[in-house]
Structures are given as structure tokens and as C-alpha cells.
Design a protein around this motif. Structure first.
Motif, mmCIF file in Angstrom:
data_model
loop_
_atom_site.group_PDB
_atom_site.id
_atom_site.type_symbol
_atom_site.label_atom_id
_atom_site.label_comp_id
_atom_site.label_asym_id
_atom_site.label_seq_id
_atom_site.Cartn_x
_atom_site.Cartn_y
_atom_site.Cartn_z
ATOM 1 N N THR A 231 -17.284 60.875 102.240
ATOM 2 C CA THR A 231 -16.471 61.946 102.820
ATOM 3 C C THR A 231 -17.034 62.393 104.163
ATOM 4 N N GLU A 232 -18.350 62.536 104.253
ATOM 5 C CA GLU A 232 -18.967 62.954 105.516
ATOM 6 C C GLU A 232 -18.745 61.913 106.615
ATOM 7 N N GLY B 38 -18.699 57.645 92.200
ATOM 8 C CA GLY B 38 -18.290 58.872 91.529
ATOM 9 C C GLY B 38 -17.960 60.015 92.469
ATOM 10 N N GLU B 39 -18.000 59.752 93.767
ATOM 11 C CA GLU B 39 -17.646 60.791 94.742
ATOM 12 C C GLU B 39 -16.164 61.141 94.638
ATOM 13 N N PHE B 40 -15.344 60.133 94.333
ATOM 14 C CA PHE B 40 -13.901 60.328 94.151
ATOM 15 C C PHE B 40 -13.513 59.914 92.738
ATOM 16 N N GLY B 41 -12.458 60.532 92.252
ATOM 17 C CA GLY B 41 -11.937 60.179 90.938
ATOM 18 C C GLY B 41 -11.255 58.819 90.959
ATOM 19 N N GLY B 42 -11.052 58.277 89.780
ATOM 20 C CA GLY B 42 -10.445 56.960 89.634
ATOM 21 C C GLY B 42 -8.996 56.911 90.072
ATOM 22 N N GLY B 43 -8.334 58.055 90.232
ATOM 23 C CA GLY B 43 -6.935 58.084 90.650
ATOM 24 C C GLY B 43 -6.732 57.826 92.134
ATOM 25 N N LEU B 44 -7.806 57.810 92.898
ATOM 26 C CA LEU B 44 -7.694 57.555 94.336
ATOM 27 C C LEU B 44 -7.414 56.069 94.557
ATOM 28 N N ASP B 45 -6.371 55.763 95.301
ATOM 29 C CA ASP B 45 -6.033 54.384 95.647
ATOM 30 C C ASP B 45 -6.639 54.110 97.026
ATOM 31 N N PRO B 46 -7.742 53.347 97.094
ATOM 32 C CA PRO B 46 -8.420 53.140 98.376
ATOM 33 C C PRO B 46 -7.532 52.525 99.459
ATOM 34 N N ALA C 150 -12.743 50.016 102.094
ATOM 35 C CA ALA C 150 -14.046 49.666 101.528
ATOM 36 C C ALA C 150 -14.901 50.919 101.321
ATOM 37 N N LEU C 151 -14.870 51.830 102.281
ATOM 38 C CA LEU C 151 -15.618 53.083 102.128
ATOM 39 C C LEU C 151 -15.088 53.888 100.943
ATOM 40 N N LEU C 152 -13.773 53.981 100.843
ATOM 41 C CA LEU C 152 -13.180 54.742 99.747
ATOM 42 C C LEU C 152 -13.475 54.087 98.394
ATOM 43 N N THR C 153 -13.495 52.771 98.351
ATOM 44 C CA THR C 153 -13.870 52.050 97.128
ATOM 45 C C THR C 153 -15.317 52.367 96.767
ATOM 46 N N GLU C 154 -16.181 52.386 97.787
ATOM 47 C CA GLU C 154 -17.596 52.754 97.585
ATOM 48 C C GLU C 154 -17.692 54.170 97.015
ATOM 49 N N GLY C 155 -16.910 55.087 97.577
ATOM 50 C CA GLY C 155 -16.928 56.467 97.094
ATOM 51 C C GLY C 155 -16.405 56.599 95.680
ATOM 52 N N ARG C 156 -15.419 55.806 95.337
ATOM 53 C CA ARG C 156 -14.894 55.829 93.972
ATOM 54 C C ARG C 156 -15.932 55.262 93.000
ATOM 55 N N ALA C 157 -16.596 54.166 93.393
ATOM 56 C CA ALA C 157 -17.611 53.532 92.532
ATOM 57 C C ALA C 157 -18.815 54.444 92.310
#
Length: 193
Positions: free
Chosen positions: A82-83, A142-150, A133-140
Motif C-alpha cells: 500500500t505504501e 495478508g495485507e489485502f483480503g482474498g476478495g481483491l482481484d489483483p 504483481a504488487l497487489l498479488t504480493e500484498g494479498r499473499a
């Protein structure tokens, strides 16, 4: 003419073409205007480039490289996903001039030429892929919930930046760009854990 002078002329021609494409578009960027801005003669221009399309391709490629390098510097830096995304979205830009790469999508001559369009397409594909790729990293992590579609979220973030430029230019106010970024970050925060 020495090698450094030759390189200097070539670089001035590329930089001048980049500026003129950003300001005037492809049709408005004449060889004469390029030569005048670069303080280079016609012979110098044709010594380095086969013609306007060749020079425009070099200029578009350079703008695309700079956009990628600047974005990557923030994406690969320290901090949470996120940062890093926030840093990219909030970094200093010449908002009212528009994106030097994104504006080319509005240029029918650039879009009609596969060679000139290629670096534009590749840059936005890279940017969207890098954000995904960053959003996938954040989902993996635990920074983002599993409902986020990278992939969808990355596409939306690129659209916010490019649309933010358009809205800011239309209103004559850089604040509109900032509001678009704030809105995107609010949507991203809704997926944070």
C-alpha cells in the motif's frame, strides 16, 4: 565534430521531439520545429535518424523508459505494498500537461502506426502487470483480503492515473487528480486487513 558533440546533438533531438510530441502531438511536431528546439541542423537530424517517424519512435521509447524506471523505483522500494502504490500515485507529476505516454493514445497518427503505438502499449501492459504483481504480493502476505482481484485492481489504478490527468486538464485544476487518487486509495483501503 567529436563523439560527445554527436551524442549531444542526438540527445537534444530526442529531448526536443519528446517535448514537442507532449505539447503538440505527432502532426504538430514538424522536423523544422524539432531542429529549431534542438538547435540542430537538418543534416544533423538526418545523420542520426532516418526521418521524423524514426526520431518519434526514439522519443516515445525514451518517454516510456523513463515512466517505467520512475515507477519501478517506487515499486521496488521499501514499505508495504500500500505504501509503495501510494507513493506511485501521489508522486509529483506535471498533471496539467498530462502524461507524456498516455497523451499519445489520443494522437491518431501515433495510434495508427504499429511501430509508434508499440512502446505505448508495452508501457501500459508493463505498468498494469507490475501493479498486479504488487497487489498479488500484498494479498499473499495478508495485507489485502482474498476478495481483491489483483489484475482488475491494477487496471483500475492505471485508469485512475490516466483518467485523473484527463479530468485535471479538463477542469484546469491539479486538485481533481488528487481527488481521483484519494478515491482509488480509499477503494484499495477497503480491501486492507
Amino acid at each position: 565534430m567529436g563523439t560527445s558533440d554527436t551524442r549531444g546533438t542526438r540527445e537534444r533531438l530526442i529531448d526536443s521531439t519528446r517535448e514537442l510530441l507532449w505539447e503538440r502531438g505527432y502532426v504538430g511536431t514538424s522536423p523544422k520545429a524539432i531542429q529549431e528546439r534542438a538547435a540542430a541542423g537538418q543534416g544533423s537530424m538526418y545523420h542520426h535518424f532516418h526521418g521524423k517517424p524514426d526520431l518519434a519512435l526514439a522519443a516515445i521509447g525514451r518517454s516510456a523508459e523513463e515512466l517505467r524506471a520512475r515507477a519501478e523505483a517506487g515499486f521496488s522500494g521499501p514499505g508495504t505494498v500500500t505504501e509503495r502504490i501510494t507513493g506511485y500515485l501521489r508522486r509529483e507529476r506535471e498533471v496539467l500537461k498530462g502524461c507524456p505516454v498516455g497523451r499519445l493514445t489520443q494522437d491518431p497518427d501515433v495510434m495508427a502506426d504499429p511501430e509508434l503505438r508499440r512502446p505505448v502499449e508495452e508501457t501500459f501492459a508493463w505498468l498494469t502487470g507490475r501493479l498486479a504483481a504488487l497487489l498479488t504480493e500484498g494479498r499473499a502476505s495478508g495485507e489485502f483480503g482474498g476478495g481483491l482481484d489483483p489484475a482488475a485492481t491494477a487496471t483500475a489504478l492505471v485508469a485512475v492515473v490516466q483518467g485523473g490527468y484527463v479530468l485535471a486538464r479538463a477542469s484546469g485544476s491539479a486538485e481533481v487528480f488528487g481527488r481521483a487518487v484519494d478515491g482509488a486509495l480509499g477503494l484499495l483501503a477497503a480491501h486492507s486487513r
